[in-house]
Design a protein around this motif. Structure first.
Motif, short mmCIF file in Angstrom:
data_model
loop_
_atom_site.label_atom_id
_atom_site.label_comp_id
_atom_site.label_asym_id
_atom_site.label_seq_id
_atom_site.Cartn_x
_atom_site.Cartn_y
_atom_site.Cartn_z
N ASP A 1 29.38 -4.86 -20.82
CA ASP A 1 29.46 -5.85 -19.73
C ASP A 1 30.05 -5.23 -18.47
O ASP A 1 29.62 -5.56 -17.36
CB ASP A 1 30.27 -7.07 -20.15
CG ASP A 1 29.50 -7.98 -21.10
OD1 ASP A 1 28.26 -7.82 -21.21
OD2 ASP A 1 30.13 -8.86 -21.72
N ARG B 1 27.26 -3.40 -16.78
CA ARG B 1 26.34 -4.36 -16.15
C ARG B 1 26.93 -4.88 -14.84
O ARG B 1 26.25 -4.96 -13.82
CB ARG B 1 26.05 -5.52 -17.10
CG ARG B 1 25.03 -6.50 -16.57
CD ARG B 1 24.69 -7.61 -17.57
NE ARG B 1 24.02 -7.06 -18.73
CZ ARG B 1 24.58 -6.93 -19.94
NH1 ARG B 1 25.81 -7.34 -20.16
NH2 ARG B 1 23.89 -6.41 -20.94
N ASN B 2 28.22 -5.22 -14.87
CA ASN B 2 28.87 -5.75 -13.67
C ASN B 2 29.01 -4.71 -12.57
O ASN B 2 28.82 -5.01 -11.39
CB ASN B 2 30.23 -6.36 -14.02
CG ASN B 2 30.09 -7.64 -14.83
OD1 ASN B 2 29.12 -8.37 -14.67
ND2 ASN B 2 31.03 -7.89 -15.70
N GLY C 1 26.98 -2.12 -12.17
CA GLY C 1 25.63 -1.94 -11.65
C GLY C 1 25.24 -3.04 -10.69
O GLY C 1 24.68 -2.78 -9.62
N ASN C 2 25.54 -4.28 -11.05
CA ASN C 2 25.24 -5.42 -10.19
C ASN C 2 26.01 -5.32 -8.87
O ASN C 2 25.44 -5.52 -7.79
CB ASN C 2 25.60 -6.72 -10.92
CG ASN C 2 25.16 -7.95 -10.17
OD1 ASN C 2 24.09 -7.98 -9.57
ND2 ASN C 2 25.99 -8.97 -10.19
N ILE D 1 24.63 -2.47 -6.55
CA ILE D 1 23.34 -2.79 -5.92
C ILE D 1 23.52 -3.89 -4.87
O ILE D 1 22.99 -3.79 -3.77
CB ILE D 1 22.30 -3.18 -6.99
CG1 ILE D 1 21.93 -1.92 -7.79
CG2 ILE D 1 21.06 -3.80 -6.36
CD1 ILE D 1 21.13 -2.18 -9.03
N GLN D 2 24.30 -4.93 -5.19
CA GLN D 2 24.52 -6.03 -4.25
C GLN D 2 25.17 -5.56 -2.95
O GLN D 2 24.90 -6.08 -1.89
CB GLN D 2 25.41 -7.11 -4.86
CG GLN D 2 24.68 -8.08 -5.73
CD GLN D 2 25.61 -9.20 -6.20
OE1 GLN D 2 26.82 -9.10 -6.11
NE2 GLN D 2 25.00 -10.27 -6.69
N SER E 1 17.87 -0.70 -15.31
CA SER E 1 18.47 -2.03 -15.42
C SER E 1 19.87 -1.96 -14.83
O SER E 1 20.41 -0.87 -14.57
CB SER E 1 18.53 -2.46 -16.88
OG SER E 1 19.48 -1.67 -17.59
N LEU E 2 20.46 -3.10 -14.60
CA LEU E 2 21.82 -3.13 -14.06
C LEU E 2 22.79 -2.37 -14.97
O LEU E 2 23.64 -1.63 -14.49
CB LEU E 2 22.30 -4.58 -13.88
CG LEU E 2 21.56 -5.42 -12.86
CD1 LEU E 2 22.09 -6.85 -12.88
CD2 LEU E 2 21.69 -4.82 -11.47
N GLY F 1 24.90 0.87 -13.92
CA GLY F 1 26.36 0.77 -14.02
C GLY F 1 26.94 1.82 -14.95
O GLY F 1 28.02 2.36 -14.72
#
Length: 197
Positions: free
Chosen positions: A157, A160-161, A163-164, A167-168, A183-184, A188
């Motif tokens: 997780d 994933r966070n 990576g998000n 990108i954001q 993928s995110l 990440g």
């Protein structure tokens, strides 16, 4: 005790069999796959998950009745693993009919031709690095000093966070076209595996 007995009967080392041991962590949504703690969203549910290339290799190289040759790998038993480390392709997830629910050999027997076809058409994964990391956790191997300090699902997780977030907030180089393919969690992981800095 049961794993020790199964090891004696099968000749498979007990530590390898332990990676297939699934148990609930109690009255929560988390569960153990071997020594790796997974979250609820990483459960497989009623689906069969597999690498078509591994299944094709098992069919070709295995012994015994054809449909019993393919075997489920521990990494297929969690949605945290989205790619086959050995073949570099995505893991396929399929809904079995009622008679093959929980019975991979029956699923294989009922879908032999489709499985062989999938082996040639399954897409390649953008990266297998997070899959390799999760597999190491399932087998109780340390592979990243920073991420290994967290429970497996927390490390995933976190990736994933990160990576998000990256990108954001435009923290990726504009020339890095491969980012769109990852993928995110993959992206990440590329950042988080470098450590806390």
């Amino acid at each position: 005790k049961a794993i020790k007995r199964l090891s004696e009967w099968s000749g498979v080392p007990a530590d390898q069999l332990s990676s297939y041991n699934i148990k609930s962590s109690g009255a929560g949504s988390n569960w153990w796959l071997g020594p790796a703690l997974m979250s609820r969203d990483m459960r497989v549910g009623p689906y069969h998950r597999y690498c078509p290339k591994c299944v094709a290799a098992d069919l070709q190289n295995g012994r015994g009745r054809e449909q019993t040759r393919p075997y489920v790998r521990a990494a297929w038993m969690t949605r945290a693993v989205e790619a086959c480390v050995e073949h570099g392709c995505v893991i396929v997830e399929a809904v079995p009919d009622k008679k093959a629910h929980g019975d991979f050999a029956r699923y294989v027997a009922d879908n032999l031709e489709r499985l062989r076809e999938e082996a040639g058409t399954v897409p390649l994964a953008a990266s297998v690095e997070i899959a390799r990391y999760v597999e190491n956790r399932i087998y109780g191997k340390s592979s990243n000093e920073f991420l290994d300090q967290f429970e497996a699902y927390v490390a995933i997780d976190l990736c994933r966070n990160i990576g998000n977030f990256a990108i954001q907030h435009g923290l990726v180089e504009s020339t890095a076209t491969a980012v769109g393919e990852l993928s995110l969690v993959d992206y990440g992981f590329e950042i988080a595996c470098q450590g806390p800095e």
